[in-house]
Design an enzyme around this catalytic site. Structure first.
Site, PDB file in Angstrom:
ATOM      1  N   GLN A  22       1.155 -36.471  23.229  1.00  0.00           N
ATOM      2  CA  GLN A  22       1.145 -35.370  22.842  1.00  0.00           C
ATOM      3  C   GLN A  22       0.685 -35.840  21.260  1.00  0.00           C
ATOM      4  O   GLN A  22      -0.899 -34.733  20.535  1.00  0.00           O
ATOM      5  CB  GLN A  22       2.044 -34.411  22.127  1.00  0.00           C
ATOM      6  CG  GLN A  22       2.313 -33.114  23.671  1.00  0.00           C
ATOM      7  CD  GLN A  22       1.556 -31.719  23.666  1.00  0.00           C
ATOM      8  OE1 GLN A  22       0.329 -32.412  23.300  1.00  0.00           O
ATOM      9  NE2 GLN A  22       0.938 -31.477  25.359  1.00  0.00           N
ATOM     10  N   ASP A 248      -5.849   1.850 -15.035  1.00  0.00           N
ATOM     11  CA  ASP A 248      -5.635   3.136 -14.552  1.00  0.00           C
ATOM     12  C   ASP A 248      -4.234   2.727 -14.630  1.00  0.00           C
ATOM     13  O   ASP A 248      -3.227   2.409 -14.123  1.00  0.00           O
ATOM     14  CB  ASP A 248      -5.607   3.197 -13.004  1.00  0.00           C
ATOM     15  CG  ASP A 248      -7.214   4.706 -12.771  1.00  0.00           C
ATOM     16  OD1 ASP A 248      -7.381   5.009 -11.723  1.00  0.00           O
ATOM     17  OD2 ASP A 248      -7.210   4.911 -13.612  1.00  0.00           O
ATOM     18  N   LYS A 270      -5.238   7.697 -16.137  1.00  0.00           N
ATOM     19  CA  LYS A 270      -5.743   9.255 -16.259  1.00  0.00           C
ATOM     20  C   LYS A 270      -4.144  10.252 -15.671  1.00  0.00           C
ATOM     21  O   LYS A 270      -3.345   9.640 -14.511  1.00  0.00           O
ATOM     22  CB  LYS A 270      -6.534   9.766 -14.975  1.00  0.00           C
ATOM     23  CG  LYS A 270      -7.647   9.515 -15.548  1.00  0.00           C
ATOM     24  CD  LYS A 270      -8.628  10.066 -14.392  1.00  0.00           C
ATOM     25  CE  LYS A 270      -9.251   9.735 -13.691  1.00  0.00           C
ATOM     26  NZ  LYS A 270      -9.972   9.065 -12.551  1.00  0.00           N
ATOM     27  N   ILE A 306     -11.054   6.287  -1.692  1.00  0.00           N
ATOM     28  CA  ILE A 306      -9.646   6.786  -0.854  1.00  0.00           C
ATOM     29  C   ILE A 306      -9.703   7.806  -2.455  1.00  0.00           C
ATOM     30  O   ILE A 306      -8.870   7.474  -3.467  1.00  0.00           O
ATOM     31  CB  ILE A 306      -8.865   6.734  -0.151  1.00  0.00           C
ATOM     32  CG1 ILE A 306      -9.636   5.822   1.008  1.00  0.00           C
ATOM     33  CG2 ILE A 306      -7.905   7.694   0.443  1.00  0.00           C
ATOM     34  CD1 ILE A 306      -8.376   5.260   2.198  1.00  0.00           C
ATOM     35  N   MET A 383      -1.344  14.002  -4.658  1.00  0.00           N
ATOM     36  CA  MET A 383      -1.523  14.104  -5.309  1.00  0.00           C
ATOM     37  C   MET A 383      -1.377  15.629  -5.422  1.00  0.00           C
ATOM     38  O   MET A 383      -1.792  17.141  -5.808  1.00  0.00           O
ATOM     39  CB  MET A 383      -3.037  14.333  -6.109  1.00  0.00           C
ATOM     40  CG  MET A 383      -3.579  13.135  -6.819  1.00  0.00           C
ATOM     41  SD  MET A 383      -5.617  13.412  -6.104  1.00  0.00           S
ATOM     42  CE  MET A 383      -6.296  13.916  -4.906  1.00  0.00           C
TER      43      MET A 383
END
Ligand code: SAH
Length: 467
Positions: A22, A248, A270, A306, A383
């Site tokens: 091997q 953000d 925000k 999204i 949200m």
């Protein structure tokens, strides 16, 4: 330095491999990949190994090793478990000054084989000088993970244009600047995005214009729902390239901290109803910084496309012809669902999932309620905390069972994650008793019940309060 790394051209060079098992097979694969002419000797040879050797035009010798096999050989690898034989091969090679590698026995080697990260033509070799192959392999795994597969294609593109750049820039410093810019700018990004032909066209134009100055560009980066480990490699790479970072409220400080130390950080976050910087102004800021020639990272929570207004931001950039890229991120629904133990779909309970905004407009929710009441559909509200009473009421009024389970996930994927589970009929009262902190995600559907079945999540829940 115990070993000097050298990269060897083995194409059509006779190389002797002693051993037929091997380990020998792994070495034979490497040698064949490098184009060597294999001479293989062993008593027992694995069938795959002899096939590989013959297919590559090599010579397969079943029998004893003899020193005459070293004639005209460029490199020797001994991969047998016969220590005496390994020693004999090594001694004979040393006497003839033929480079020899004995697998797992650095003392018998004059050359060692490093762990390799193959992004051909870019190849990175890692070695511990034979002291700890395991450590070298661990280093390789780390590098494997952080070097995109597409670097190989980038290296090829550079190779294709090397002579053209040499001809265009006689000054070596100019050439260096040109390549530095190219390898870190939009041309390289095109290659990473799989658009090699476009990259080649851009490179031809840049060479023609002798374009050394770097232009501005914008990266709209999805930072995931909170856990910094959920950023993608691409997000991290571009963030670390940025001169300015606009972020953000939803982006975790630990993620913002991953930017370069000298980058300017601009908060444009925000909170609900309290817009730190109005959207229009954010769009304008992106354009302004990019026009100053800066690399601008716009970090957004979750996925930019999204409920992220990513579309609006790139519209303005496109109009102004500013190069930009959008990097997808793990959206809150995926992150929160996984970390809360709620599969969003399940063969028995939910064949579809729907992402809906629960944001109130003029104090009301105008949603296609009749489409949201199928019992085999999971509905995820982004949200939705302020509108939650209305959501529960309307779903029941339009026919969804009042017992349908609902989960409210607070600050999902962060150490502050909490999951509150109740039914459409009882959630409002439940939250009055146990208030949650924004941001929160709402999941409605039978799949929520699976959370109780998935005991693993109960034990490892990040939340303190749990259900
Ligand atoms: N682009 C974002 C969504 C922005 S809208 C994304 O793909 O995830 C903002 C809303 O996302 C929040 O009001 C909240 O409903 C949800 N949200 C974002 N991060 C969250 C988190 N860590 N836990 C729970 N909800 C989250």
């Amino acid at each position: 330095m115990d070993f000097l790394p050298l990269f060897t051209d083995l194409r059509n060079k006779p190389c002797l491999l002693v051993g037929g098992g091997q380990v020998a097979l792994r070495k034979a694969n490497l040698l064949c990949k490098a184009g060597a002419k294999l001479r293989l000797v062993a008593h027992d040879i694995l069938p795959e190994l002899s096939t590989l050797c013959t297919n590559a035009g090599g010579e397969c010798i079943r029998g004893d090793y003899g020193d005459h096999l070293l004639d005209d050989v460029f490199l020797v690898i001994a991969a047998t478990d016969d220590e005496a034989l390994n020693k004999r091969v090594s001694a004979a090679c040393h006497a003839r000054h033929i480079p020899v590698n004995v697998v797992d026995n650095p003392d018998l080697c004059s050359v060692i084989l490093p762990a390799i990260i193959d992004r051909s033509p870019l190849i990175i070799a890692v070695s511990s000088g034979g002291k700890s192959p395991v450590l070298a392999r661990m280093m390789r795994s780390r590098l494997e993970a952080s070097i995109p597969a597409s670097y190989g294609r980038l290296a090829k593109l550079v190779g294709d244009f090397r002579d053209a750049v040499k001809a265009r820039f006689s000054d070596i410093e100019d050439r260096r600047h040109f390549w530095e810019k190219t390898l870190q700018g939009p041309i390289a990004e095109m290659v990473f995005a799989g658009k090699d032909a476009v990259a080649a066209d851009m490179l031809a134009v840049a060479i023609d214009k002798a374009d050394i100055d770097s232009g501005g560009e914008v990266y709209l980066i999805g930072a995931g729902p909170g856990d910094p480990d959920l950023m993608t490699f691409k997000a991290l790479r571009l963030l670390q390239r940025a001169d300015v970072v606009l972020y953000d409220r939803l982006v975790a400080p630990a993620i913002v901290d991953m930017c370069r130390k000298d980058a300017d950080r601009v908060y444009v976050g925000k909170a609900r109803a309290e817009h730190a910087v109005p959207q229009q102004d954010i769009n304008k800021l992106l354009v302004k910084y990019a026009k100053e020639g800066k690399k601008v990272a716009r970090l957004k929570g979750g996925d930019p496309f999204i409920f992220g207004r990513g579309g609006e931001e790139i519209e303005e950039l496109a109009q102004e012809k500013i190069p930009f890229q959008v990097v997808p991120g793990i959206t809150a629904a995926s992150g929160c669902a996984s970390y809360a133990g709620i599969p969003l779909t399940h063969r028995d309970y939910a064949q579809s999932v729907r992402f809906v905004t629960g944001h109130l407009k003029d104090h009301s929710l105008n949603l296609p309620w009749s489409e949201l009441v199928h019992s085999s559909q999971t509905v995820v509200f982004y949200m939705g905390l302020v509108g939650l009473p209305s959501i529960c009421e309307q779903l029941i009024a339009h026919g969804r069972d009042a017992d349908t389970p609902i989960a409210v996930i607070q600050q999902g994927t962060t150490p502050q994650q909490r999951v509150v589970v109740a039914s459409l009929a009882t959630m409002v009262a439940r939250l009055a008793a146990e208030p949650v902190q924004a941001p929160t995600l709402i999941i409605v559907g039978e799949v929520v019940n699976l959370r109780a079945k998935l005991a693993w999540f109960e034990q490892h829940d990040l939340s303190k309060g749990g259900m």
